[in-house]
Write an enzyme that holds these catalytic residues in place. Structure first.
Site, PDB file in Angstrom:
ATOM      1  N   GLN A 198      24.972  58.952  18.072  1.00 14.17           N
ATOM      2  CA  GLN A 198      26.423  58.862  18.211  1.00 14.17           C
ATOM      3  C   GLN A 198      27.087  58.083  17.071  1.00 14.17           C
ATOM      4  O   GLN A 198      28.283  58.244  16.846  1.00 14.17           O
ATOM      5  CB  GLN A 198      26.784  58.225  19.550  1.00 14.17           C
ATOM      6  CG  GLN A 198      26.320  59.069  20.735  1.00 14.17           C
ATOM      7  CD  GLN A 198      26.726  58.487  22.072  1.00 14.17           C
ATOM      8  OE1 GLN A 198      25.995  57.684  22.643  1.00 14.17           O
ATOM      9  NE2 GLN A 198      27.879  58.865  22.578  1.00 14.17           N
TER      10      GLN A 198
ATOM     11  N   HIS B 219      17.464  57.489  23.520  1.00 18.44           N
ATOM     12  CA  HIS B 219      18.835  57.826  23.939  1.00 18.44           C
ATOM     13  C   HIS B 219      19.117  59.258  23.473  1.00 18.44           C
ATOM     14  O   HIS B 219      20.022  59.488  22.672  1.00 18.44           O
ATOM     15  CB  HIS B 219      19.824  56.808  23.379  1.00 18.44           C
ATOM     16  CG  HIS B 219      21.145  56.740  24.102  1.00 18.44           C
ATOM     17  ND1 HIS B 219      21.699  55.555  24.543  1.00 18.44           N
ATOM     18  CD2 HIS B 219      22.020  57.711  24.464  1.00 18.44           C
ATOM     19  CE1 HIS B 219      22.873  55.804  25.127  1.00 18.44           C
ATOM     20  NE2 HIS B 219      23.098  57.100  25.090  1.00 18.44           N
TER      21      HIS B 219
ATOM     22  N   ASN C 153      17.377  55.736  28.311  1.00 16.57           N
ATOM     23  CA  ASN C 153      18.770  55.725  28.721  1.00 16.57           C
ATOM     24  C   ASN C 153      19.041  56.937  29.598  1.00 16.57           C
ATOM     25  O   ASN C 153      18.946  58.075  29.141  1.00 16.57           O
ATOM     26  CB  ASN C 153      19.695  55.782  27.501  1.00 16.57           C
ATOM     27  CG  ASN C 153      21.166  55.777  27.918  1.00 16.57           C
ATOM     28  OD1 ASN C 153      21.672  54.760  28.379  1.00 16.57           O
ATOM     29  ND2 ASN C 153      21.834  56.914  27.798  1.00 16.57           N
ATOM     30  N   GLU C 154      19.369  56.692  30.861  1.00 14.59           N
ATOM     31  CA  GLU C 154      19.891  57.707  31.769  1.00 14.59           C
ATOM     32  C   GLU C 154      19.018  58.955  31.924  1.00 14.59           C
ATOM     33  O   GLU C 154      19.394  60.057  31.518  1.00 14.59           O
ATOM     34  CB  GLU C 154      21.299  58.140  31.320  1.00 14.59           C
ATOM     35  CG  GLU C 154      22.269  56.981  31.200  1.00 14.59           C
ATOM     36  CD  GLU C 154      23.710  57.431  30.975  1.00 14.59           C
ATOM     37  OE1 GLU C 154      23.920  58.617  30.658  1.00 14.59           O
ATOM     38  OE2 GLU C 154      24.611  56.609  31.135  1.00 14.59           O
TER      39      GLU C 154
ATOM     40  N   TYR D 187      30.373  54.277  35.208  1.00 15.50           N
ATOM     41  CA  TYR D 187      31.693  54.680  34.697  1.00 15.50           C
ATOM     42  C   TYR D 187      32.670  55.020  35.808  1.00 15.50           C
ATOM     43  O   TYR D 187      33.847  54.705  35.732  1.00 15.50           O
ATOM     44  CB  TYR D 187      31.554  55.893  33.764  1.00 15.50           C
ATOM     45  CG  TYR D 187      30.923  55.527  32.446  1.00 15.50           C
ATOM     46  CD1 TYR D 187      31.694  55.053  31.393  1.00 15.50           C
ATOM     47  CD2 TYR D 187      29.545  55.622  32.263  1.00 15.50           C
ATOM     48  CE1 TYR D 187      31.120  54.686  30.190  1.00 15.50           C
ATOM     49  CE2 TYR D 187      28.956  55.262  31.059  1.00 15.50           C
ATOM     50  CZ  TYR D 187      29.747  54.799  30.029  1.00 15.50           C
ATOM     51  OH  TYR D 187      29.179  54.423  28.841  1.00 15.50           O
TER      52      TYR D 187
ATOM     53  N   GLU E 282      26.061  49.730  30.240  1.00 18.98           N
ATOM     54  CA  GLU E 282      27.229  50.477  29.764  1.00 18.98           C
ATOM     55  C   GLU E 282      28.304  50.473  30.829  1.00 18.98           C
ATOM     56  O   GLU E 282      28.025  50.738  32.000  1.00 18.98           O
ATOM     57  CB  GLU E 282      26.904  51.961  29.473  1.00 18.98           C
ATOM     58  CG  GLU E 282      26.124  52.216  28.221  1.00 18.98           C
ATOM     59  CD  GLU E 282      25.846  53.701  27.997  1.00 18.98           C
ATOM     60  OE1 GLU E 282      26.682  54.551  28.387  1.00 18.98           O
ATOM     61  OE2 GLU E 282      24.774  53.999  27.435  1.00 18.98           O
TER      62      GLU E 282
ATOM     63  N   TRP F  58      30.663  49.832  26.729  1.00 18.23           N
ATOM     64  CA  TRP F  58      30.552  51.070  25.963  1.00 18.23           C
ATOM     65  C   TRP F  58      31.928  51.411  25.460  1.00 18.23           C
ATOM     66  O   TRP F  58      32.793  51.681  26.256  1.00 18.23           O
ATOM     67  CB  TRP F  58      29.995  52.228  26.804  1.00 18.23           C
ATOM     68  CG  TRP F  58      29.787  53.430  25.931  1.00 18.23           C
ATOM     69  CD1 TRP F  58      30.704  54.417  25.643  1.00 18.23           C
ATOM     70  CD2 TRP F  58      28.605  53.732  25.173  1.00 18.23           C
ATOM     71  NE1 TRP F  58      30.154  55.312  24.755  1.00 18.23           N
ATOM     72  CE2 TRP F  58      28.878  54.916  24.449  1.00 18.23           C
ATOM     73  CE3 TRP F  58      27.357  53.114  25.016  1.00 18.23           C
ATOM     74  CZ2 TRP F  58      27.939  55.493  23.590  1.00 18.23           C
ATOM     75  CZ3 TRP F  58      26.430  53.694  24.169  1.00 18.23           C
ATOM     76  CH2 TRP F  58      26.730  54.882  23.471  1.00 18.23           C
TER      77      TRP F  58
ATOM     78  N   TRP G 261      29.006  63.221  22.406  1.00 21.94           N
ATOM     79  CA  TRP G 261      28.174  64.346  22.845  1.00 21.94           C
ATOM     80  C   TRP G 261      28.955  65.669  22.841  1.00 21.94           C
ATOM     81  O   TRP G 261      29.533  66.009  21.817  1.00 21.94           O
ATOM     82  CB  TRP G 261      27.534  64.006  24.200  1.00 21.94           C
ATOM     83  CG  TRP G 261      26.778  62.695  24.143  1.00 21.94           C
ATOM     84  CD1 TRP G 261      27.107  61.531  24.779  1.00 21.94           C
ATOM     85  CD2 TRP G 261      25.602  62.382  23.359  1.00 21.94           C
ATOM     86  NE1 TRP G 261      26.202  60.536  24.453  1.00 21.94           N
ATOM     87  CE2 TRP G 261      25.280  61.030  23.588  1.00 21.94           C
ATOM     88  CE3 TRP G 261      24.776  63.121  22.479  1.00 21.94           C
ATOM     89  CZ2 TRP G 261      24.186  60.392  22.989  1.00 21.94           C
ATOM     90  CZ3 TRP G 261      23.679  62.477  21.878  1.00 21.94           C
ATOM     91  CH2 TRP G 261      23.402  61.140  22.144  1.00 21.94           C
TER      92      TRP G 261
HETATM   93  C1  BGC Z   1      25.863  57.619  27.700  1.00 22.63           C
HETATM   94  C2  BGC Z   1      26.632  57.427  26.430  1.00 22.63           C
HETATM   95  C3  BGC Z   1      27.965  58.144  26.547  1.00 22.63           C
HETATM   96  C4  BGC Z   1      28.742  57.486  27.658  1.00 22.63           C
HETATM   97  C5  BGC Z   1      30.111  58.095  27.901  1.00 22.63           C
HETATM   98  C6  BGC Z   1      26.677  57.497  28.933  1.00 22.63           C
HETATM   99  O1  BGC Z   1      26.318  58.535  29.774  1.00 22.63           O
HETATM  100  O2  BGC Z   1      24.749  56.793  27.732  1.00 22.63           O
HETATM  101  O3  BGC Z   1      25.859  57.902  25.378  1.00 22.63           O
HETATM  102  O4  BGC Z   1      28.682  58.130  25.348  1.00 22.63           O
HETATM  103  O5  BGC Z   1      28.037  57.601  28.864  1.00 22.63           O
HETATM  104  O6  BGC Z   1      30.002  59.419  28.299  1.00 22.63           O
HETATM  105  C1  BGC Z   2      27.488  61.574  33.134  1.00 20.98           C
HETATM  106  C2  BGC Z   2      27.713  60.630  31.971  1.00 20.98           C
HETATM  107  C3  BGC Z   2      27.554  61.460  30.696  1.00 20.98           C
HETATM  108  C4  BGC Z   2      28.585  62.533  30.666  1.00 20.98           C
HETATM  109  C5  BGC Z   2      28.517  63.358  29.449  1.00 20.98           C
HETATM  110  C6  BGC Z   2      28.503  62.685  33.062  1.00 20.98           C
HETATM  111  O1  BGC Z   2      28.303  63.584  34.073  1.00 20.98           O
HETATM  112  O2  BGC Z   2      27.550  60.876  34.339  1.00 20.98           O
HETATM  113  O3  BGC Z   2      26.826  59.567  32.043  1.00 20.98           O
HETATM  114  O4  BGC Z   2      27.644  60.693  29.529  1.00 20.98           O
HETATM  115  O5  BGC Z   2      28.459  63.353  31.823  1.00 20.98           O
HETATM  116  O6  BGC Z   2      29.703  64.002  29.199  1.00 20.98           O
END
Ligand code: BGC
Ligand code: BGC
Length: 444
Positions: free
Chosen positions: A21, A121, A165-166, A297, A351, A397, A405
């Protein structure tokens, strides 16, 4: 909000980024292609045809970026290591790749900033994808070899390691929903990928212990709270399924050594038997970790579709530029649930943050919505700590705007604004506000 909310002494404040990124320099110093290079260059996959070829040019500009972190008072920096820089081709180690991260880590130490490294990641080397990617069990061996190389080269200078990561994004988002590289839509493959990613995590924790290093190692999950749209039993059941997919599918193996039975039943029906899970795998996956990283988030609200499966309900409340509901209360609910149902281990928010359509006016970026978002989420975290929760740090973040992405450069998550034409960095009002939060170790 009235009164001051102080965080415990030693609470760690930082920001996070990820290699693909921000780094750019996609062809430099022997880096090989990753699945994200391939995906971004496939028409229709990333908005506006954006790629990470240049991104924030962090590969070259890390000295000034770290200096800026220091000016903004940041105590820690969570970055990720690009696997295709370290193993650009099968069986070929590229020392120039680790050299970059040594320089970055040295610079961080010189500025008194704690380095936190994420091993994976999402930028899988393309040569591994060509062998079937994460769906191929051999990827686990490749990952452990890669991680051992990092422990050997950087193990004594990086105190905190995050294996993955995730995993939800690596598996379901990328192999079932098809929204991230490699863009497949196959539930069985997604389940295999999830399993191999978890297994590679467990084996890497084991390798880290065997290396006898003095730092700590954990994993970062993207977790959420799922609410049912109504009290209707079908909606409640849909919420349970959605929670099983997003949260329990990863938390249960890591902390309990088993996949959730209700979900195994559903997935076996939809995708066939779990014959890719071998006898000792789950014992390896549950190897004790030192902390859990939480990326949060938004929450989600679901109802039952015709088939009983969860369907998302569009948020009624305020949303960010991603369309994600702003729901700080659910961060508190998530943390308390983790403590109640899974673990008393140290937690880090690895994050949390928000995208807004920032604009430069007279050389400044005013982002009151991001400040409000962060303040309310910090307050939710504070409440958890007040009640005895073991939360030890918070990584916003992101440090700067970057390649979001599938959304390319259209979404801005940074505390620092990036002008991609000139690579100018402009700290937003939120960055200056965050500096004050860190200095006070609290919010007003
Ligand atoms: C990811 C990040 C991403 C952010 C916002 C997360 O899922 O780890 O790479 O930019 O969320 O979408
Ligand atoms: C996920 C985020 C991810 C994003 C990408 C979501 O559904 O929860 O973590 O970065 O999609 O656009």
């Amino acid at each position: 909000m009235n009164g001051e909310l102080r965080f415990p002494e030693g609470f760690l404040w930082g920001t996070a980024t990820a290699a693909y990124q921000v780094e750019g320099a996609a062809q430099e110093d022997g880096r090989g292609p990753s699945i994200w290079d391939t995906f971004a260059k496939t028409p229709g996959k990333v908005l506006n045809g954006d790629t990470g070829d240049v991104a924030c040019d962090h590969y070259h500009r890390y000295p000034e970026d770290v200096r800026l972190m220091k000016e903004l008072g940041m105590q820690a920096y969570r970055f990720s290591i690009a696997w295709p820089r370290i193993f650009p081709e099968k069986g070929r180690y590229n020392p120039k790749g680790t050299d970059f991260y040594k320089r970055l880590v040295d610079t961080l130490h010189q500025h008194g900033i704690l380095p936190v490294a994420t091993i994976y990641h999402w930028d899988l080397p393309q040569w591994i994808q060509d062998e079937g990617g994460w769906a191929n069990r051999r990827s686990v061996d490749y990952f452990v070899e890669y991680a051992n190389t990092l422990f050997r080269e950087l193990g004594d200078v990086v105190p905190l390691w995050i294996t993955h990561n995730e995993p939800w994004c690596v598996s379901f988002l990328s192999h079932w929903l098809g929204q991230h590289a490699p863009g497949h839509r196959d539930l069985r493959e997604a389940l295999q990928v999830a399993h191999h990613v978890l297994l590679s995590h467990g084996r890497t924790v084991q390798a880290y212990r065997e290396a006898g290093l003095s730092g700590r190692i954990g994993i970062t999950l993207n977790l959420t709270v799922v609410d049912a749209a109504s009290e209707d039993p079908a909606d409640l059941r849909a919420a349970q399924i959605s929670d099983g997919n997003a949260n329990r599918w990863f938390l249960d193996p890591i902390f309990r050594g088993s996949y959730p039975a209700d979900m195994v039943e559903i997935y076996t029906e939809q995708a066939g038997p779990f014959d890719f899970v071998h006898a000792d795998d789950l014992d390896i996956i549950r190897r004790p970790i030192d902390f859990l990283g939480v990326n949060y988030y938004t929450r989600s609200v679901v109802r039952a579709g015709e088939d009983g499966m969860p369907k998302p309900v569009p948020p009624a409340g305020p949303v960010t530029d991603m369309g994600w509901e702003v729901h700080p209360e659910s961060l508190y609910r998530l943390l308390t649930r983790l403590r109640r149902e899974y673990t008393g281990l140290p937690l880090y928010i690895t994050e949390n943050g928000a995208a807004y359509p920032d604009r430069v006016v007279d050389g400044r970026v005013d982002d009151p919505e991001r400040i409000a978002y962060l303040r309310d989420h910090f307050a939710a975290a504070h409440r958890f700590i007040q009640e005895g929760g073991n939360l030890q740090g918070y990584f916003v973040w992101s440090f700067m705007d970057n390649f979001e992405w599938a959304f390319g450069y259209s979404k801005r998550f940074g505390l620092v604004y990036v002008d991609y034409a000139t690579q100018t960095r402009i700290p937003k009002a939120s960055a200056l506000w965050y500096r004050d939060v860190i200095a006070a170790n609290g919010i007003r």
